[in-house]
Enzyme design. Structure first.
Site, PDB file in Angstrom:
ATOM      1  N   ARG A  77     -10.487  -0.756  15.350  1.00  0.00           N
ATOM      2  CA  ARG A  77     -10.413   0.100  14.169  1.00  0.00           C
ATOM      3  C   ARG A  77     -11.457  -0.396  13.183  1.00  0.00           C
ATOM      4  O   ARG A  77     -12.487   0.232  13.004  1.00  0.00           O
ATOM      5  CB  ARG A  77      -8.996   0.046  13.593  1.00  0.00           C
ATOM      6  N   LYS A  86       0.845  -1.200   0.000  1.00  0.00           N
ATOM      7  CA  LYS A  86       0.000   0.000   0.000  1.00  0.00           C
ATOM      8  C   LYS A  86       0.881   1.251   0.000  1.00  0.00           C
ATOM      9  O   LYS A  86       2.066   1.182   0.344  1.00  0.00           O
ATOM     10  CB  LYS A  86      -0.913  -0.019   1.223  1.00  0.00           C
ATOM     11  N   TYR A 123      13.461  31.194   7.731  1.00  0.00           N
ATOM     12  CA  TYR A 123      12.215  31.905   8.052  1.00  0.00           C
ATOM     13  C   TYR A 123      12.041  32.076   9.557  1.00  0.00           C
ATOM     14  O   TYR A 123      12.317  31.169  10.343  1.00  0.00           O
ATOM     15  CB  TYR A 123      11.008  31.112   7.526  1.00  0.00           C
TER      16      TYR A 123
HETATM   17  C1  LIG Z   1      -0.396  -1.851   6.786  1.00  0.00           C
HETATM   18  C2  LIG Z   1      -0.960  -3.133   7.273  1.00  0.00           C
HETATM   19  C3  LIG Z   1      -0.131  -4.247   7.493  1.00  0.00           C
HETATM   20  C4  LIG Z   1       1.373  -4.200   7.410  1.00  0.00           C
HETATM   21  O1  LIG Z   1       1.863  -3.789   8.669  1.00  0.00           O
HETATM   22  P1  LIG Z   1       3.418  -3.666   8.974  1.00  0.00           P
HETATM   23  O2  LIG Z   1       3.460  -3.249  10.388  1.00  0.00           O
HETATM   24  O3  LIG Z   1       3.956  -2.635   8.068  1.00  0.00           O
HETATM   25  O4  LIG Z   1       4.016  -5.003   8.725  1.00  0.00           O
HETATM   26  C5  LIG Z   1      -0.738  -5.442   7.828  1.00  0.00           C
HETATM   27  N1  LIG Z   1      -2.079  -5.525   7.967  1.00  0.00           N
HETATM   28  C6  LIG Z   1      -2.906  -4.477   7.798  1.00  0.00           C
HETATM   29  C7  LIG Z   1      -4.365  -4.640   7.980  1.00  0.00           C
HETATM   30  C8  LIG Z   1      -2.375  -3.227   7.459  1.00  0.00           C
HETATM   31  O5  LIG Z   1      -3.195  -2.176   7.287  1.00  0.00           O
END
Ligand SMILES: *Cc1c(COP(=O)(O)O)cnc(C)c1O
Length: 369
Positions: free
Chosen positions: A136, A38, A264
């Site tokens: 979540r 992702k 700045y």
């Molecule tokens: C992003 C994500 C992962 C990967 O997690 P890492 O800590 O980067 O290994 C795994 N499962 C879900 C549902 C995620 O959103």
């Protein structure tokens, strides 16, 4: 800036392969690896990294959004792709591009099945997400009998995967909580095996789960940050190699006298004669303003130099007093010589955030063999 092209994000595919093999070495041989790609493969570049992970042996890929999955399909990647946050409006894209939705609420489950009903599509593959304590997304254990009713009422989808997400697998102090999550997941899994289907894959561990809890691999793990070279502690970190290195060059050097200011709002004021190096990258490239004013360090000629003053849009300034350097010298912002953890000296953030935010205008350069 004259030399803006010198700023680049080097993506080391050998390091990616190394990390993939570290992940693999933590797992039973039968456990599959889902490569989480992702957010442009954690800010690297989704296509090249996704292809490499499949070549290395990832059985699945995972993305956040449907559009991300479509990019892989257009490139001819054939492995199953799980979409963590699918949108119902895009159902036809899910079907056309053969992407698997994560299903975590009744609204999605029911609407999906009604639409499949209308289109007379059967056995549409989905992964069901269970909430085991992250709070979540996901069905609670109490929801499961209704999930079963819903599945049977329409009978249009096929549950090919069941998963949950750990909240604190990398934190030893939370091991009791992690165990509670494991228990809940195991209950959900038994429910599905007994009441719905035996033919699905279970996956729970993210990178922290893989590296810190060797016994929770199930059928598959979802590896993200570990593949990109970051672990939870020094021991894990010593096994992994950062894949992405953000590099640039010194655009200008100038010595300023005592009491002169930099940048700045004159946030930095020299207490003594100070050598200032200006780098041609700033917050528009992904180096947030939170790193200004001494909160981060970069590597020049093997030595650490702090960011001084406010980070600008296209530039930032360093205190390089006492470092033997010249204009045009290479600087590693973070990467293999100087990890994102070392850059983020005052722990303003985490490597995930830093590496995923390097903006598109920074050229990606791939290193292989
Ligand atoms: C992003 C994500 C992962 C990967 O997690 P890492 O800590 O980067 O290994 C795994 N499962 C879900 C549902 C995620 O959103």
């Amino acid at each position: 800036m004259p030399k803006i092209k010198e700023t680049r994000l080097e993506i080391d595919l050998k390091a990616l392969a190394h990390n993939f093999n570290v992940v693999k070495s933590q797992l039973p041989p039968s456990t599959q690896i889902m490569g989480v790609v992702k957010a442009f493969a954690y800010g690297t570049d989704s296509i090249v990294v996704g292809e490499k992970l499949v070549e290395l042996g990832a059985s699945h890929l995972a993305v956040a959004y449907i559009e991300e999955g479509m990019r892989f399909r257009r490139r001819g990647i054939k492995v199953p792709i799980l979409v963590f946050y699918p949108q119902l409006e895009d159902l036809s894209k899910l079907i056309k591009y053969n992407l698997i939705p994560s299903v975590y609420n009744f609204y999605f489950l029911e609407t999906l099945q009604k639409r499949l009903n209308r289109r007379k599509i059967n056995h549409f593959p989905i992964h069901i997400k269970i909430n085991t304590g992250m709070n979540r997304l996901g069905f609670d254990l109490e929801d499961l009998s209704m999930v079963k009713e819903n599945l049977l009422a329409y009978n249009r989808v096929k549950v090919v995967g069941l998963f949950s997400h750990l909240s604190a697998a990398g934190n030893e102090k939370e091991n009791d909580f992690t165990n509670q999550q494991l228990n809940k997941f195991s209950l959900a899994r038994s429910f599905f095996k007994n009441e719905i289907t035996t033919n699905f894959i279970s996956h729970l561990a993210n990178s922290s789960g893989i590296l810190s809890h060797s016994d929770i691999a199930y059928d598959m793990v979802r590896a993200g940050i570990a593949l990109y070279g970051y672990g939870n502690n020094a021991k894990e970190q010593s096994l992994l190699k950062p894949v992405a290195s953000l590099k640039t060059i010194i655009a200008q050097l100038r010595e300023i006298p005592k009491e002169a200011s930099v940048g700045y709002d004159r946030k930095f004021k020299a207490k003594q004669p100070t050598m200032i190096a200006t780098l041609p990258l700033g917050y528009a490239d992904g180096i947030s303003r939170i790193y200004g004013n001494g909160n981060a360090q970069v590597l020049i000629q093997g030595q650490k130099a702090s960011i001084v003053g406010n980070v600008c849009m296209d530039t930032l300034m360093l205190d390089v007093t006492g470092i033997n350097c010249k204009e045009g010298d290479e600087v590693e912002i973070f990467g293999q010589q100087h990890s994102a953890l070392a850059f983020d000296k005052n722990k303003q953030s985490i490597p995930y955030e830093l590496i995923t935010r390097i903006s598109r205008r920074v050229t990606r350069v791939f290193l292989d063999e």
